[in-house]
Design an enzyme around this catalytic site. Structure first.
Site, short mmCIF file in Angstrom:
data_model
loop_
_atom_site.label_atom_id
_atom_site.label_comp_id
_atom_site.label_asym_id
_atom_site.label_seq_id
_atom_site.Cartn_x
_atom_site.Cartn_y
_atom_site.Cartn_z
N ASP A 269 0.34 -0.26 13.04
CA ASP A 269 0.71 -1.56 12.44
C ASP A 269 0.98 -2.62 13.50
OD1 ASP A 269 0.52 -0.50 9.90
OD2 ASP A 269 2.64 0.04 9.79
N GLN B 190 0.51 7.89 4.80
CA GLN B 190 0.58 7.62 3.36
C GLN B 190 -0.07 8.74 2.56
OE1 GLN B 190 -0.99 3.67 2.73
NE2 GLN B 190 0.82 2.69 3.59
N SER C 31 -3.26 9.65 8.39
CA SER C 31 -2.55 8.72 7.50
C SER C 31 -1.28 9.33 6.96
CB SER C 31 -3.47 8.32 6.34
OG SER C 31 -2.69 7.80 5.27
N GLY D 195 0.83 -1.21 0.00
CA GLY D 195 0.00 0.00 0.00
C GLY D 195 0.86 1.26 0.00
C1 S3P Z 1 2.82 3.80 6.32
C2 S3P Z 1 1.73 4.40 6.90
C3 S3P Z 1 0.66 3.65 7.58
C4 S3P Z 1 1.08 2.23 7.92
C5 S3P Z 1 1.77 1.56 6.77
C6 S3P Z 1 3.01 2.33 6.35
C7 S3P Z 1 3.82 4.63 5.64
O1 S3P Z 1 -0.47 3.60 6.73
O2 S3P Z 1 -0.03 1.46 8.29
O3 S3P Z 1 2.15 0.24 7.10
O4 S3P Z 1 4.92 4.14 5.34
O5 S3P Z 1 3.53 5.82 5.40
P1 S3P Z 1 -1.60 4.77 6.74
O6 S3P Z 1 -0.98 6.00 6.26
O7 S3P Z 1 -2.66 4.24 5.80
O8 S3P Z 1 -2.06 4.82 8.16
#
Ligand code: S3P
Length: 445
Positions: free
Chosen positions: A321, A175, A173, A100
């Site tokens: 996580d 991400q 988030s 993701g």
């Molecule tokens: C991550 C952000 C988190 C986390 C994922 C890695 C990242 O997701 O759960 O394993 O590297 O930015 P979300 O931004 O959807 O919370």
């Protein structure tokens, strides 16, 4: 690929975790190291890089876009940056596998390129929500098509210009934040993101390490497009999300005393330590230092009797996580543990609330899933041998969580669909066995 062969774990009951070990490099930081190094001018040398399938998917994507990358070899990677505007059109779709982070961050980074790209992923990734990034990116002027239900594949078409945005994240988030900041590198004017609660700030720290100017003001972070990134040396700390299985395992298993070396303890990632300590965990940080712009420490964890708690909501994004592992701690704690405000867990690599509740029930633990969390009553963990196996549903963190649960189970624990442990923690069974877990990996065609 991972879905074609079933890796199963058979984990013997009892034992303790002892000794000292280093878990692999941080996944979030490894992704970002490749992305920013590729866009930088000059060479970047990375050490401690995670050689797991997720980070390797990011690396392969940039190779396909013409970036020369040497390695990884024993965690060392050398990237010859092509500058902000030097990427080339890939000759095929970019496959993000199970990752993701790769898909969401690259959506932002690629929205500002002069060529079209298509991002695809495996079955799990293709179920996960992508509108959370494509909608704000569209407001910046990006053209990204999703499926009708807002999922991958993502088809990104070049546009004349992107415009900066001032965006308040509807969910906490990292991400989404990172995707918008990466698009912001290619946008006219300023891009600002405000988060409802602190989320991991690796993108911001690493942009600074590459010499890119950022403005931070409380929950708001801003950057202006068109700057330059300068190649640098990066050290990736050991991943606290991988360390989490050992923090929980050593906490629940009598006789455990374990030292985890060089673990990243960025304040936006240490929810698992805060929560375990609140449950009575015995965790000590030693030799706190900085490495590559990130705080790290050696972590000593010893067995301690745990008690159930109401998990403070402000810890949720800081431990997002680590909940599968923390649910195992809750199952071994005295009394009840309650979690709320964590609906995000339903849209991770699996629905982690339902899948964990099902697995805990298989081991005889009372766990009530809630729309935004779970209630777990601590008790005695049984064995599922000869009965229904635990299904990890291809979710790496579910597989590893139930593996460490065996430390307190009455008999062997059998877990199916564990191949994706490879995405974040290559070599988990071997490393866990070296610390005392009686784990056996079985391969089925
Ligand atoms: C991550 C952000 C988190 C986390 C994922 C890695 C990242 O997701 O759960 O394993 O590297 O930015 P979300 O931004 O959807 O919370």
């Amino acid at each position: 690929m991972a879905e074609l062969e079933d890796i199963r774990y058979l984990v013997g009951p009892g034992g303790a975790l002892t000794g000292r070990l280093r878990v692999p490099g941080d996944k979030s930081i490894s992704h970002r190291s490749i992305m920013l190094a590729a866009l930088a001018e000059g060479e970047t040398r990375i050490s401690g890089f995670l050689e797991g399938a997720d980070a390797l998917a990011t690396l392969a994507a940039f190779r396909r876009m013409g970036v020369e990358i040497e390695g990884p070899e024993a965690g060392r990677v050398r990237v010859r940056g092509v500058g902000l505007h030097g990427l080339e059109a890939p000759d095929a779709v970019l496959d993000m596998g199970n990752s993701g982070t790769s898909m969401r961050l690259l959506a932002g980074l690629l929205a500002g390129q002069r060529f079209a790209t298509t991002l695809v992923g495996d079955a799990s990734l293709t179920r996960r929500p992508m509108r959370r990034v494509t909608e704000p990116l569209a407001r910046m002027g990006a053209r990204i098509e999703t499926s009708e239900t807002g999922t991958a594949p993502l088809r990104i078409t070049p546009v004349e210009t992107l415009a900066g945005i001032d965006y308040a994240l509807p969910v906490a988030s990292a991400q989404i934040k990172s995707s918008l900041l990466l698009a912001g590198l290619f946008a006219e004017g300023e891009t600002c993101v405000t988060e409802p609660a602190p989320t991991r700030d690796h993108t911001e720290r690493m942009l600074s390490a590459f010499g890119y100017r950022l403005r931070r003001d409380g929950a708001r972070v801003c950057l202006s497009g068109g700057g330059r990134l300068r190649g640098c040396e990066l050290v990736v700390p050991a991943d606290i999300s991988s360390a989490a299985f050992f923090l929980v395992g050593a906490s629940i298993a009598p006789g455990s005393d374990l030292l985890l070396e060089g673990v990243g303890i960025n304040p936006t990632r240490i929810g698992v330590i805060n929560i375990l300590r609140a449950m009575g965990g015995d965790i000590e940080l030693r030799d706190e230092r900085m490495a590559g712009g990130e705080p790290v420490a050696d972590i000593r964890v010893r067995h301690a009797p745990l008690h159930g708690i109401e998990i403070p909501r402000d810890q949720v994004p800081l431990a997002i996580d680590e909940f599968p592992a923390l649910f195992i701690a809750a199952a071994c704690a005295e009394g009840e543990t309650r979690l709320g405000g964590a609906e995000e867990l339903r849209v991770k690599e699996s629905d982690r609330i339902q899948v964990m509740a099902d697995g805990l029930a298989t081991l005889g633990i009372e766990a009530e899933p809630l729309p935004d969390g779970i209630r777990i009553r601590g008790g005695a963990l049984g064995s599922n041998l000869g009965r229904a196996p635990i299904q990890a549903h291809g979710d790496h963190r579910i597989a590893m969580s139930f593996a460490i649960a065996a430390l307190r189970a009455a008999g062997p624990v059998e877990i199916h669909d564990c191949a994706n442990v490879e995405t974040s923690f290559p070599g988990f069974p071997r490393l866990a066995a070296s610390a005392g877990l009686q784990i056996e990996e079985q391969q089925r065609a």
